[in-house]
Design a protein around this motif. Sequence first.
Motif, PDB file in Angstrom:
ATOM      1  N   PRO A 124       0.833  -1.212   0.000  1.00  0.00           N
ATOM      2  CA  PRO A 124       0.000   0.000   0.000  1.00  0.00           C
ATOM      3  C   PRO A 124       0.862   1.255   0.000  1.00  0.00           C
ATOM      4  N   ARG A 125       0.257   2.377  -0.320  1.00  0.00           N
ATOM      5  CA  ARG A 125       0.901   3.670  -0.120  1.00  0.00           C
ATOM      6  C   ARG A 125       0.634   4.060   1.338  1.00  0.00           C
ATOM      7  N   TRP A 126       1.621   3.850   2.177  1.00  0.00           N
ATOM      8  CA  TRP A 126       1.445   4.066   3.611  1.00  0.00           C
ATOM      9  C   TRP A 126       1.093   5.521   3.878  1.00  0.00           C
ATOM     10  N   GLN A 127       0.076   5.733   4.705  1.00  0.00           N
ATOM     11  CA  GLN A 127      -0.479   7.072   4.893  1.00  0.00           C
ATOM     12  C   GLN A 127      -0.237   7.668   6.274  1.00  0.00           C
ATOM     13  N   THR A 128      -0.334   6.874   7.303  1.00  0.00           N
ATOM     14  CA  THR A 128      -0.236   7.371   8.671  1.00  0.00           C
ATOM     15  C   THR A 128       0.802   6.542   9.420  1.00  0.00           C
ATOM     16  N   ASP A 129       0.785   6.616  10.753  1.00  0.00           N
ATOM     17  CA  ASP A 129       1.719   5.806  11.540  1.00  0.00           C
ATOM     18  C   ASP A 129       1.094   4.515  12.037  1.00  0.00           C
ATOM     19  N   LEU A 130      -0.117   4.191  11.636  1.00  0.00           N
ATOM     20  CA  LEU A 130      -0.795   2.993  12.112  1.00  0.00           C
ATOM     21  C   LEU A 130       0.004   1.753  11.717  1.00  0.00           C
ATOM     22  N   ARG A 131       0.308   0.911  12.731  1.00  0.00           N
ATOM     23  CA  ARG A 131       1.020  -0.330  12.459  1.00  0.00           C
ATOM     24  C   ARG A 131       0.898  -1.254  13.664  1.00  0.00           C
ATOM     25  N   VAL A 132       1.255  -2.513  13.467  1.00  0.00           N
ATOM     26  CA  VAL A 132       1.392  -3.429  14.595  1.00  0.00           C
ATOM     27  C   VAL A 132       2.679  -3.033  15.302  1.00  0.00           C
ATOM     28  N   LEU A 133       2.549  -2.563  16.529  1.00  0.00           N
ATOM     29  CA  LEU A 133       3.707  -2.020  17.244  1.00  0.00           C
ATOM     30  C   LEU A 133       4.481  -3.081  18.007  1.00  0.00           C
ATOM     31  N   THR A 134       3.765  -3.965  18.678  1.00  0.00           N
ATOM     32  CA  THR A 134       4.421  -4.956  19.515  1.00  0.00           C
ATOM     33  C   THR A 134       3.464  -6.116  19.743  1.00  0.00           C
ATOM     34  N   ARG A 135       3.931  -7.082  20.495  1.00  0.00           N
ATOM     35  CA  ARG A 135       3.080  -8.224  20.853  1.00  0.00           C
ATOM     36  C   ARG A 135       3.284  -8.497  22.329  1.00  0.00           C
ATOM     37  N   GLY A 136       2.193  -8.762  23.022  1.00  0.00           N
ATOM     38  CA  GLY A 136       2.268  -9.002  24.449  1.00  0.00           C
ATOM     39  C   GLY A 136       2.795 -10.373  24.794  1.00  0.00           C
ATOM     40  N   GLY A 137       3.132 -10.555  26.056  1.00  0.00           N
ATOM     41  CA  GLY A 137       3.561 -11.862  26.520  1.00  0.00           C
ATOM     42  C   GLY A 137       2.478 -12.906  26.415  1.00  0.00           C
ATOM     43  N   ASP A 138       1.238 -12.471  26.227  1.00  0.00           N
ATOM     44  CA  ASP A 138       0.113 -13.385  26.053  1.00  0.00           C
ATOM     45  C   ASP A 138      -0.108 -13.762  24.594  1.00  0.00           C
ATOM     46  N   GLY A 139       0.760 -13.271  23.685  1.00  0.00           N
ATOM     47  CA  GLY A 139       0.627 -13.610  22.271  1.00  0.00           C
ATOM     48  C   GLY A 139      -0.303 -12.718  21.494  1.00  0.00           C
ATOM     49  N   VAL A 140      -0.887 -11.717  22.142  1.00  0.00           N
ATOM     50  CA  VAL A 140      -1.837 -10.815  21.485  1.00  0.00           C
ATOM     51  C   VAL A 140      -1.086  -9.618  20.895  1.00  0.00           C
ATOM     52  N   PRO A 141      -1.171  -9.399  19.583  1.00  0.00           N
ATOM     53  CA  PRO A 141      -0.513  -8.233  18.986  1.00  0.00           C
ATOM     54  C   PRO A 141      -1.208  -6.939  19.379  1.00  0.00           C
ATOM     55  N   ILE A 142      -0.442  -5.845  19.370  1.00  0.00           N
ATOM     56  CA  ILE A 142      -0.974  -4.535  19.732  1.00  0.00           C
ATOM     57  C   ILE A 142      -0.770  -3.582  18.565  1.00  0.00           C
ATOM     58  N   ILE A 143      -1.867  -3.051  18.048  1.00  0.00           N
ATOM     59  CA  ILE A 143      -1.850  -2.070  16.961  1.00  0.00           C
ATOM     60  C   ILE A 143      -1.828  -0.682  17.582  1.00  0.00           C
ATOM     61  N   TYR A 144      -1.035   0.204  17.012  1.00  0.00           N
ATOM     62  CA  TYR A 144      -0.948   1.566  17.547  1.00  0.00           C
ATOM     63  C   TYR A 144      -1.018   2.581  16.413  1.00  0.00           C
ATOM     64  N   GLY A 145      -1.727   3.664  16.673  1.00  0.00           N
ATOM     65  CA  GLY A 145      -1.755   4.799  15.759  1.00  0.00           C
ATOM     66  C   GLY A 145      -1.998   6.071  16.536  1.00  0.00           C
ATOM     67  N   CYS A 146      -1.380   7.183  16.097  1.00  0.00           N
ATOM     68  CA  CYS A 146      -1.517   8.460  16.782  1.00  0.00           C
ATOM     69  C   CYS A 146      -2.075   9.505  15.823  1.00  0.00           C
ATOM     70  N   PHE A 147      -3.064  10.262  16.288  1.00  0.00           N
ATOM     71  CA  PHE A 147      -3.670  11.285  15.446  1.00  0.00           C
ATOM     72  C   PHE A 147      -2.702  12.406  15.091  1.00  0.00           C
ATOM     73  N   ARG A 148      -1.593  12.482  15.786  1.00  0.00           N
ATOM     74  CA  ARG A 148      -0.585  13.478  15.422  1.00  0.00           C
ATOM     75  C   ARG A 148      -0.137  13.277  13.973  1.00  0.00           C
ATOM     76  N   HIS A 149      -0.134  12.034  13.511  1.00  0.00           N
ATOM     77  CA  HIS A 149       0.347  11.713  12.169  1.00  0.00           C
ATOM     78  C   HIS A 149      -0.801  11.432  11.204  1.00  0.00           C
ATOM     79  N   ASN A 150      -1.983  11.869  11.581  1.00  0.00           N
ATOM     80  CA  ASN A 150      -3.141  11.637  10.728  1.00  0.00           C
ATOM     81  C   ASN A 150      -3.036  12.399   9.412  1.00  0.00           C
ATOM     82  N   VAL A 151      -3.592  11.806   8.357  1.00  0.00           N
ATOM     83  CA  VAL A 151      -3.654  12.439   7.040  1.00  0.00           C
ATOM     84  C   VAL A 151      -5.121  12.742   6.746  1.00  0.00           C
ATOM     85  N   PRO A 152      -5.482  13.997   6.514  1.00  0.00           N
ATOM     86  CA  PRO A 152      -6.880  14.299   6.187  1.00  0.00           C
ATOM     87  C   PRO A 152      -7.343  13.499   4.968  1.00  0.00           C
TER      88      PRO A 152
END
Length: 300
Positions: A124-152
């Motif tokens: 894709p043409r990456w637009q914002t900072d949204l991505r899988v940031l890390t994974r917990g010790g329980d095996g559950v991935p954590i997605i993170y995005g910040c509106f500071r980097h939002n694209v209208p």
Amino acid sequence: MAPVASNCMTGVMSALGPWALSCCTRRVDAPTGGAAERLLGAPGVAAPPPAADESGLAETVRLAAALLPGREMTAWQRAWCTADNVGRYHRGRHGDPAAAAEILAQALRWREDYREVLSGAREPRWQTDLRVLTRGGDGVPIIYGCFRHNVPATSANLRDITEHMAAVLEAASRARRQGATNADTVMDCHGYVMRDNLNPAPMLALMRMVNQPYRDSLRRAIVVDAPRSFQMLWRAAAPLLSEKTKRKICFVSRAEAAQLVEASSGPGAAAAVDRVMALNREAIGCQGVHFPSELPEDGA
């Protein structure tokens, strides 16, 4: 404006009264106990769902195929119809194959439309900072995005924004480990600007993905430091969510978000999330480097 603090969706809705479908815009009296203790209310990894009847799953797939163009599935669509994936739709319609087939067919049509980016055939043409940031010790991935980097959103980039979100959700589904069946999402509202978010289309597209193509793939959505102006976006998105999904959404402060992540996913994941939140409150920011996932084995 003080950040929205303090309860998961059920608590927020009861505190807000007539504003039950809007963003919390005032601090709610906090119950006793730590933020994670009062917000989490569930073990780190949910118990596995009951096994569905194999004949019911097979019938769901057969009926779904009949609802697709040409009344058949592509090989790529059929490969996705595992017992785990089809079971989400079968359970979602209480074991009724015909009803489950309707929503499964919707998901399969959507997946075919976004096949190139979901399969990795095209980046894709990456637009914002949204991505899988890390994974917990329980095996559950954590997605993170910040509106500071939002694209209208505009008519020119809406498809690109949607493809970005789709690729991230797909990466999260591949990043699950240890029997995890879903992911957590941290939506950091730092830097939210209402004029840049007047077009609700990206949020609506994300809500539709969560409702069908990635049905039951959300364990918890943590909305951090939401300002008063966020309520307009929330009002547009909330009607698209089921009551079950709404109960998974927490409006919290940054400190409470870190506590929540630590309680469910462990100190390592909490440190990773808190580090990025801190950087996004500094001049340099943290827009991300690897998309759709920061996890080395899951990177594009």
